[in-house]
Motif scaffolding. Structure first.
Motif, PDB file in Angstrom:
ATOM      1  N   SER A 174      45.902  35.573  76.498  1.00  0.00           N
ATOM      2  CA  SER A 174      46.505  35.221  77.795  1.00  0.00           C
ATOM      3  C   SER A 174      47.968  35.637  77.854  1.00  0.00           C
ATOM      4  N   GLU A 180      43.381  32.118  69.752  1.00  0.00           N
ATOM      5  CA  GLU A 180      43.195  33.538  70.051  1.00  0.00           C
ATOM      6  C   GLU A 180      43.169  33.772  71.555  1.00  0.00           C
ATOM      7  N   ASN A 181      42.537  32.880  72.286  1.00  0.00           N
ATOM      8  CA  ASN A 181      42.524  32.985  73.756  1.00  0.00           C
ATOM      9  C   ASN A 181      43.933  32.840  74.330  1.00  0.00           C
ATOM     10  N   THR A 215      39.744  29.918  67.725  1.00  0.00           N
ATOM     11  CA  THR A 215      39.266  30.644  68.907  1.00  0.00           C
ATOM     12  C   THR A 215      40.128  30.313  70.128  1.00  0.00           C
TER      13      THR A 215
END
Length: 119
Positions: free
Chosen positions: A63, A58-59, A55
């Protein structure tokens, strides 16, 4: 590709060099972000896979889109707009700027993946 003097003391680099660099950097980013290379490198595989890390990675990819989108826009506009395409100095400058943005996007993904790793 060619590197040749234009005038005395001035060198010209073919726009093909930054164009190839952009293609290579875009491919590297795509494989890292969506091909699973980055998630596998930072978050492990199979039984050692950490969903929290995935997760976080993925962030980091999301970004990096803030830098990827301008890079793609610059690349496409440099190759499509006639007033840029027919002037090698402008074309080279725009493609070089896009290449630096791709490097920045890779840096964001790398830093984000590094920070997402479990301790």
């Amino acid at each position: 590709m060619q590197v040749a003097p234009r005038r005395t003391g001035e060198w010209w680099i073919s726009p093909a060099i930054p164009a190839v660099a952009n293609a290579a950097l875009a491919s590297l980013w795509a494989f890292t972000a969506f091909g699973g290379w980055g998630e596998q490198a930072f978050c492990g595989v199979d039984s050692a896979h950490d969903p929290t890390c995935a997760t976080g990675f993925e962030n980091a990819v999301l970004s990096s889109l803030a830098v990827v989108i301008p890079a793609v826009v610059i690349m496409v506009s440099a190759l499509v707009l006639r007033r840029v395409r027919h002037y090698p100095d402008r074309l080279g400058m725009m493609l070089t700027a896009a290449a630096f943005l791709w490097v920045g996007a890779e840096g964001i993904v790398f830093l984000g993946g590094y920070l997402a790793q479990p301790s």
